[in-house]
Design a protein around this motif. Structure first.
Motif, PDB file in Angstrom:
ATOM      1  N   PRO A  30      34.203  19.715  -1.354  1.00 43.19           N
ATOM      2  CA  PRO A  30      33.052  20.065  -2.195  1.00 43.19           C
ATOM      3  C   PRO A  30      32.897  19.219  -3.458  1.00 43.19           C
ATOM      4  O   PRO A  30      31.883  19.321  -4.131  1.00 43.19           O
ATOM      5  CB  PRO A  30      33.279  21.535  -2.544  1.00 43.19           C
ATOM      6  N   THR A  31      33.848  18.360  -3.752  1.00 43.50           N
ATOM      7  CA  THR A  31      33.698  17.496  -4.918  1.00 43.50           C
ATOM      8  C   THR A  31      32.743  16.338  -4.637  1.00 43.50           C
ATOM      9  O   THR A  31      32.292  15.678  -5.566  1.00 43.50           O
ATOM     10  CB  THR A  31      35.055  16.934  -5.378  1.00 43.50           C
ATOM     11  N   PHE A  32      32.436  16.064  -3.360  1.00 48.08           N
ATOM     12  CA  PHE A  32      31.470  15.026  -2.993  1.00 48.08           C
ATOM     13  C   PHE A  32      30.059  15.587  -3.105  1.00 48.08           C
ATOM     14  O   PHE A  32      29.738  16.605  -2.486  1.00 48.08           O
ATOM     15  CB  PHE A  32      31.671  14.543  -1.548  1.00 48.08           C
ATOM     16  N   ALA A  33      29.216  14.922  -3.848  1.00 48.82           N
ATOM     17  CA  ALA A  33      27.807  15.317  -3.933  1.00 48.82           C
ATOM     18  C   ALA A  33      27.103  14.880  -2.649  1.00 48.82           C
ATOM     19  O   ALA A  33      27.411  13.813  -2.107  1.00 48.82           O
ATOM     20  CB  ALA A  33      27.146  14.660  -5.133  1.00 48.82           C
ATOM     21  N   PRO A  34      26.167  15.677  -2.150  1.00 48.90           N
ATOM     22  CA  PRO A  34      25.430  15.278  -0.943  1.00 48.90           C
ATOM     23  C   PRO A  34      24.775  13.900  -1.074  1.00 48.90           C
ATOM     24  O   PRO A  34      24.754  13.137  -0.111  1.00 48.90           O
ATOM     25  CB  PRO A  34      24.382  16.380  -0.785  1.00 48.90           C
ATOM     26  N   SER A  35      24.278  13.575  -2.249  1.00 45.35           N
ATOM     27  CA  SER A  35      23.645  12.267  -2.440  1.00 45.35           C
ATOM     28  C   SER A  35      24.644  11.126  -2.262  1.00 45.35           C
ATOM     29  O   SER A  35      24.297  10.059  -1.744  1.00 45.35           O
ATOM     30  CB  SER A  35      22.984  12.188  -3.811  1.00 45.35           C
ATOM     31  N   VAL A  36      25.881  11.325  -2.661  1.00 48.80           N
ATOM     32  CA  VAL A  36      26.924  10.306  -2.512  1.00 48.80           C
ATOM     33  C   VAL A  36      27.265  10.124  -1.034  1.00 48.80           C
ATOM     34  O   VAL A  36      27.418   9.000  -0.554  1.00 48.80           O
ATOM     35  CB  VAL A  36      28.181  10.691  -3.320  1.00 48.80           C
ATOM     36  N   ILE A  37      27.359  11.220  -0.309  1.00 54.84           N
ATOM     37  CA  ILE A  37      27.668  11.158   1.123  1.00 54.84           C
ATOM     38  C   ILE A  37      26.578  10.382   1.858  1.00 54.84           C
ATOM     39  O   ILE A  37      26.865   9.468   2.632  1.00 54.84           O
ATOM     40  CB  ILE A  37      27.808  12.584   1.699  1.00 54.84           C
ATOM     41  N   ILE A  38      25.314  10.724   1.605  1.00 58.77           N
ATOM     42  CA  ILE A  38      24.202  10.057   2.270  1.00 58.77           C
ATOM     43  C   ILE A  38      24.154   8.577   1.889  1.00 58.77           C
ATOM     44  O   ILE A  38      23.921   7.714   2.734  1.00 58.77           O
ATOM     45  CB  ILE A  38      22.868  10.755   1.937  1.00 58.77           C
ATOM     46  N   LYS A  39      24.410   8.268   0.619  1.00 58.24           N
ATOM     47  CA  LYS A  39      24.415   6.872   0.167  1.00 58.24           C
ATOM     48  C   LYS A  39      25.463   6.062   0.932  1.00 58.24           C
ATOM     49  O   LYS A  39      25.200   4.946   1.363  1.00 58.24           O
ATOM     50  CB  LYS A  39      24.682   6.823  -1.331  1.00 58.24           C
ATOM     51  N   ARG A  40      26.640   6.631   1.125  1.00 59.98           N
ATOM     52  CA  ARG A  40      27.703   5.917   1.839  1.00 59.98           C
ATOM     53  C   ARG A  40      27.367   5.741   3.315  1.00 59.98           C
ATOM     54  O   ARG A  40      27.606   4.682   3.895  1.00 59.98           O
ATOM     55  CB  ARG A  40      29.028   6.639   1.672  1.00 59.98           C
TER      56      ARG A  40
END
Length: 57
Positions: A30-40
């Motif tokens: 849960p420390t990963f923001a959804p926007s960071v996941i999608i960006k990667r």
């Protein structure tokens, strides 16, 4: 996609690929923001496509 999940300790629960979209169901810290996941994910996919399908760009 599978390598990216392994690198970040994400668990790919489901993957659905259609001609014009992709559905992913991931278990992520849960420390990963959804926007960071999608960006990667999008960055890795873009890099892969540019290397393998040069004639399209």
């Amino acid at each position: 996609m599978f390598e990216l999940c392994t690198e970040h300790d994400w668990r790919l629960i489901a993957l659905g690929i259609m001609p014009d979209y992709v559905h992913l169901f991931l278990e992520v810290d849960p420390t990963f923001a959804p926007s960071v996941i999608i960006k990667r994910i999008k960055g890795r996919a873009s890099h892969h496509f540019m290397l393998n399908f040069v004639q399209l760009f």
